[in-house]
Design an enzyme around this catalytic site. Structure first.
Site, PDB file in Angstrom:
ATOM      1  N   PRO A  23       3.121  37.337 -16.703  1.00 33.42           N
ATOM      2  CA  PRO A  23       3.355  37.882 -15.368  1.00 33.42           C
ATOM      3  C   PRO A  23       2.050  37.931 -14.571  1.00 33.42           C
ATOM      4  CG  PRO A  23       4.275  39.298 -17.087  1.00 33.42           C
ATOM      5  CD  PRO A  23       3.389  38.315 -17.765  1.00 33.42           C
ATOM      6  N   CYS A  25       1.089  38.913 -10.539  1.00 27.44           N
ATOM      7  CA  CYS A  25       1.593  39.332  -9.239  1.00 27.44           C
ATOM      8  C   CYS A  25       1.149  38.377  -8.142  1.00 27.44           C
ATOM      9  CB  CYS A  25       1.130  40.748  -8.924  1.00 27.44           C
ATOM     10  SG  CYS A  25       1.948  42.002  -9.915  1.00 27.44           S
ATOM     11  N   GLN A 104       9.120  40.831 -16.159  1.00 25.25           N
ATOM     12  CA  GLN A 104       8.435  42.053 -16.581  1.00 25.25           C
ATOM     13  C   GLN A 104       8.868  43.207 -15.679  1.00 25.25           C
ATOM     14  OE1 GLN A 104       4.139  42.960 -15.749  1.00 25.25           O
ATOM     15  NE2 GLN A 104       3.925  42.639 -17.956  1.00 25.25           N
ATOM     16  N   TYR A 186      -1.092  51.003 -15.997  1.00 27.91           N
ATOM     17  CA  TYR A 186       0.081  51.412 -15.244  1.00 27.91           C
ATOM     18  C   TYR A 186       0.817  52.513 -16.015  1.00 27.91           C
ATOM     19  CZ  TYR A 186      -1.327  47.425 -12.508  1.00 27.91           C
ATOM     20  OH  TYR A 186      -2.073  46.553 -11.745  1.00 27.91           O
ATOM     21  N   ARG A 234       4.533  44.653 -23.311  1.00 28.28           N
ATOM     22  CA  ARG A 234       3.130  44.293 -23.083  1.00 28.28           C
ATOM     23  C   ARG A 234       2.257  45.530 -23.274  1.00 28.28           C
ATOM     24  NH1 ARG A 234       0.004  40.428 -18.654  1.00 28.28           N
ATOM     25  NH2 ARG A 234      -0.721  39.170 -20.393  1.00 28.28           N
ATOM     26  N   LEU A 306      -8.261  34.168 -21.214  1.00 32.72           N
ATOM     27  CA  LEU A 306      -9.154  33.007 -21.112  1.00 32.72           C
ATOM     28  C   LEU A 306      -8.835  31.956 -22.166  1.00 32.72           C
ATOM     29  CD1 LEU A 306     -12.583  34.665 -20.183  1.00 32.72           C
ATOM     30  CD2 LEU A 306     -10.858  33.633 -18.677  1.00 32.72           C
ATOM     31  N   GLY A 328      -2.636  32.270 -18.061  1.00 33.56           N
ATOM     32  CA  GLY A 328      -2.529  32.801 -16.724  1.00 33.56           C
ATOM     33  C   GLY A 328      -3.221  31.944 -15.695  1.00 33.56           C
ATOM     34  N   ARG A 329      -4.527  32.160 -15.557  1.00 30.21           N
ATOM     35  CA  ARG A 329      -5.277  31.427 -14.531  1.00 30.21           C
ATOM     36  C   ARG A 329      -5.172  29.916 -14.708  1.00 30.21           C
ATOM     37  NH1 ARG A 329      -8.061  36.087 -15.620  1.00 30.21           N
ATOM     38  NH2 ARG A 329      -8.826  37.295 -13.833  1.00 30.21           N
TER      39      ARG A 329
END
Length: 359
Positions: A23, A25, A104, A186, A234, A306, A328-329
């Site tokens: 996930p 955002c 998620q 969170y 998660r 990474l 991700g990235r």
């Protein structure tokens, strides 16, 4: 055969490979009007590109179980039927490409009501479109964030119900995997950690009390989520604090508890609950936390952090440090990473007919 391109079965859902999208955002949902919190054309194009690129599982970004559960006014949500209908367009396309659609579900707690990250991510006051954040204790995340309102027990019970309602809507929207967000500072992570949870009632103090909300949410979601579909959780495996925070030992212990309550996979990240901490980042820097859970428990795990190179990802799985990798990235940079990796490893993966020239 390549470890990355072995199918992975959880309950009755088979994910075609181990290249997954976590996930992330996009802060691109409508922030007002009847479509508030619903996915837009941007979300469709964003997720569709990664599905066409061969990604085995796509976990749609953190979606608020309530309006105040969003990180920002521009986040996705799953608290009404308008959002459900908009998500169906995305899940149908993902399934058509052989990708398993997941989502998620989240409540952002004391880190709620902020601006988009690319405009600084500053907290938003109610007059600027924000709202008053909620948390286990009246402790601000940092000097920029407002002091949140401490949740009552009745409010906690209401939030548990909101997670269950959102999971029910996720099913109606066509998702095959649900992930509960218990990481990155969170709400659920805030309850888990003694750094952010200073309560003295049944939801604070001991390990059993601090994990109570997480397990109640899991139970409520599992009660409405079909037995044949997997449930993920998660976790931030550590707060990266020398003392007074959530630790890797806690994570290993919680993994066993989560599995006993019906969680099928632990998505292992770190950090996000304490400001100003020094995190020793580098290629695969969070993988050892996933590897420890895998070695010390029976719960499947996914590794993040990474992971960028094909050889690196393949080695993580071949060495049994994780059951899947979440990029991700790298998937932001290269939507077709999975198909390129399959070519490099001599593995097969689904290619859209329209892209037959690329084979």
């Amino acid at each position: 055969m390549s470890a990355l391109f072995q199918p992975f079965r959880l309950r009755d859902v088979t994910i075609p490979n181990r290249v997954w999208m976590p996930p992330m955002c996009q802060y691109s949902a409508a922030s007002e009007g009847p479509d508030t919190g619903a996915p837009t054309d941007w979300h469709f194009a964003h997720y569709a590109a990664r599905a066409a690129g061969g990604t085995g599982l796509i976990l749609v970004e953190a979606s608020g179980v309530s309006p105040e559960g969003r990180i920002s006014p521009y986040d996705l949500g799953l608290w009404n039927d308008t959002q459900v209908e908009a998500f169906r367009r995305i899940t149908r396309f993902l399934v058509s490409q052989g990708t398993v659609p997941g989502i998620q579900l989240a409540h952002s707690g004391r880190k709620a009501s902020t601006d988009r990250t690319w405009t600084g991510g500053a907290p938003l006051a109610p007059e600027a479109g924000g709202w008053q954040p909620l948390a286990p204790s009246a402790l601000a995340f940092d000097e920029r964030h407002p002091v949140p309102t401490e949740l009552t027990v009745d409010q906690i019970k209401q939030i548990v119900g909101q997670f269950a309602d959102a999971a029910d809507r996720a099913l109606a929207a066509g998702f095959e995997v649900v992930e509960i967000h218990g990481a990155h500072g969170y709400l659920i992570n805030e309850f888990l950690s003694p750094h952010s949870n200073h309560r003295t009632d049944a939801y604070g103090g001991s390990y059993e009390n601090r994990t109570r909300l997480a397990l109640e949410v899991v139970d409520a979601v599992r009660a409405v989520w079909p037995d044949d579909k997997p449930l993920f959780f998660r976790i931030s495996a550590t707060d990266w604090l020398e003392d007074g925070g959530w630790t890797a030992d806690d994570t290993v212990r919680l993994a066993g508890d989560l599995q006993a309550h019906g969680v099928d996979l632990l998505d292992v990240s770190t950090g996000g609950n304490a400001s100003g901490v020094r995190i020793p980042t580098g290629p695969g820097y969070q993988v050892p936390f996933a590897a420890r859970v895998k070695a010390e428990t029976a719960l499947p795990v996914a590794a993040v952090g990474l992971i960028t190179e094909v050889e690196q990802a393949e080695k993580i799985l071949a060495n049994e440090e994780a059951d899947a990798v979440l990029l991700g990235r790298e998937l932001l940079r290269s939507p077709s990473w999975a198909r390129l990796a399959a070519r490099e490893l001599g593995a097969e993966t689904q290619v859209p007919d329209q892209y037959h020239r690329s084979v």
